[in-house]
Scaffold this active site. Sequence first.
Site, PDB file in Angstrom:
ATOM      1  N   GLU A 131       0.822  -1.210   0.000  1.00 14.83           N
ATOM      2  CA  GLU A 131       0.000   0.000   0.000  1.00 14.83           C
ATOM      3  C   GLU A 131       0.857   1.261   0.000  1.00 14.83           C
ATOM      4  O   GLU A 131       0.451   2.289  -0.523  1.00 14.83           O
ATOM      5  CB  GLU A 131      -0.960   0.018   1.197  1.00 14.83           C
ATOM      6  CG  GLU A 131      -2.233   0.770   0.862  1.00 14.83           C
ATOM      7  CD  GLU A 131      -2.626   1.835   1.846  1.00 14.83           C
ATOM      8  OE1 GLU A 131      -2.179   1.770   3.003  1.00 14.83           O
ATOM      9  OE2 GLU A 131      -3.381   2.743   1.450  1.00 14.83           O
ATOM     10  N   THR A 184      -4.446  10.647  -2.165  1.00 13.18           N
ATOM     11  CA  THR A 184      -4.115  10.573  -0.738  1.00 13.18           C
ATOM     12  C   THR A 184      -2.832  11.355  -0.451  1.00 13.18           C
ATOM     13  O   THR A 184      -2.744  12.067   0.556  1.00 13.18           O
ATOM     14  CB  THR A 184      -3.948   9.099  -0.307  1.00 13.18           C
ATOM     15  OG1 THR A 184      -5.181   8.427  -0.571  1.00 13.18           O
ATOM     16  CG2 THR A 184      -3.630   8.974   1.159  1.00 13.18           C
TER      17      THR A 184
HETATM   18  N1  HSE Z   1      -4.863   7.657   7.343  1.00 18.13           N
HETATM   19  C1  HSE Z   1      -4.735   7.885   5.940  1.00 18.13           C
HETATM   20  C2  HSE Z   1      -4.990   9.344   5.661  1.00 18.13           C
HETATM   21  C3  HSE Z   1      -5.738   7.053   5.210  1.00 18.13           C
HETATM   22  O1  HSE Z   1      -5.972   9.879   6.165  1.00 18.13           O
HETATM   23  O2  HSE Z   1      -4.208   9.965   4.931  1.00 18.13           O
HETATM   24  C4  HSE Z   1      -5.639   7.136   3.728  1.00 18.13           C
HETATM   25  O3  HSE Z   1      -4.680   6.266   3.241  1.00 18.13           O
END
Ligand code: HSE
Length: 309
Positions: A131, A184
């Site tokens: 990931e 992201t």
């Molecule tokens: N914890 C991560 C974020 C989740 O909020 O960026 C997304 O991959």
Amino acid sequence: MSVGIKVFAPASVANLACGYDILGLAFNGPGDEIIARPSDKPGVHISIIRGDQKKLPRDPLKNTAGFAALKLLEHLGTNKGVDLEINKKMPFGSGLGSSAASAAGAVVATNAMLGKPLTREELLPFAVLGEQIADGAYHADNVAPALFGGIVLIRDNESLDIVKLPCPKGLYISVVHPKLEILTSEARSILSEQLSLKSHIKQSGNLAAFISALYTSDFNLIKRSLKDVIIEPQRASMIPGFYDVKQAALDQGALACSISGAGPSIFAFAQNSFFAENIAKEMQEVFRKNHINSESFVSSINTQGVKIY
Ligand code: HSE
């Protein structure tokens, strides 16, 4: 084509408001299907990817599923080869844990194809490495729930010290995915590295209370504690109409509502499926008024994680 192992890897909601990078859950929404077949050639080969509109790299070094499987083979020190077929059934950049599902599915399918040399717990680091290809960061808040199911707390992302939390009976989740894409990596890059002591105290209190509420099935405490004073205010403007959607969910009786992972999906908790259905409808209605198409998923918590067919 030789017979393989087929798995389903579920979508997940990371952060759960008060647990940025350390909380996540799996739900019965969309998910990826991965098939691992033995290959004559050593290493990982990706022969088929469907449903990605040709967006995903076929090179295993650049693909979350391929890289996760490669790291697993390296760890096992085997010269056996695996051929992966990836059927993407979830949108990218949606906040639904799409890349995590692929990585989790790939390690479970590959491990099963090799006769299960590792336990599911032992597969976690390889899925997280997979990931990491997607957003450059090493965090397990989507991968761990996708792999194991349930609600998961990551006590420490570096050592992958994880704690499986109880899922209160009757707890439902509504997830609405507006048809927008948020990278992201971008949603992470806008976050401030600085944090006030006051917000730290508020967020810690909420996180601790939320975890306690899961153990006691205290829906009222979930309602008081599932709040994000740190990340949500910084990311809300990336989702058009976010605060109106959230208000609509709360007006319909949602226990809580916040951004799912890095967004743009938004999740809400409800105390039963009836509330959850209405909440999802109203959230979608607000997006519709903002001329944004959306899809919704209503689900109890998926406690199984990756499923081998
Ligand atoms: N914890 C991560 C974020 C989740 O909020 O960026 C997304 O991959």
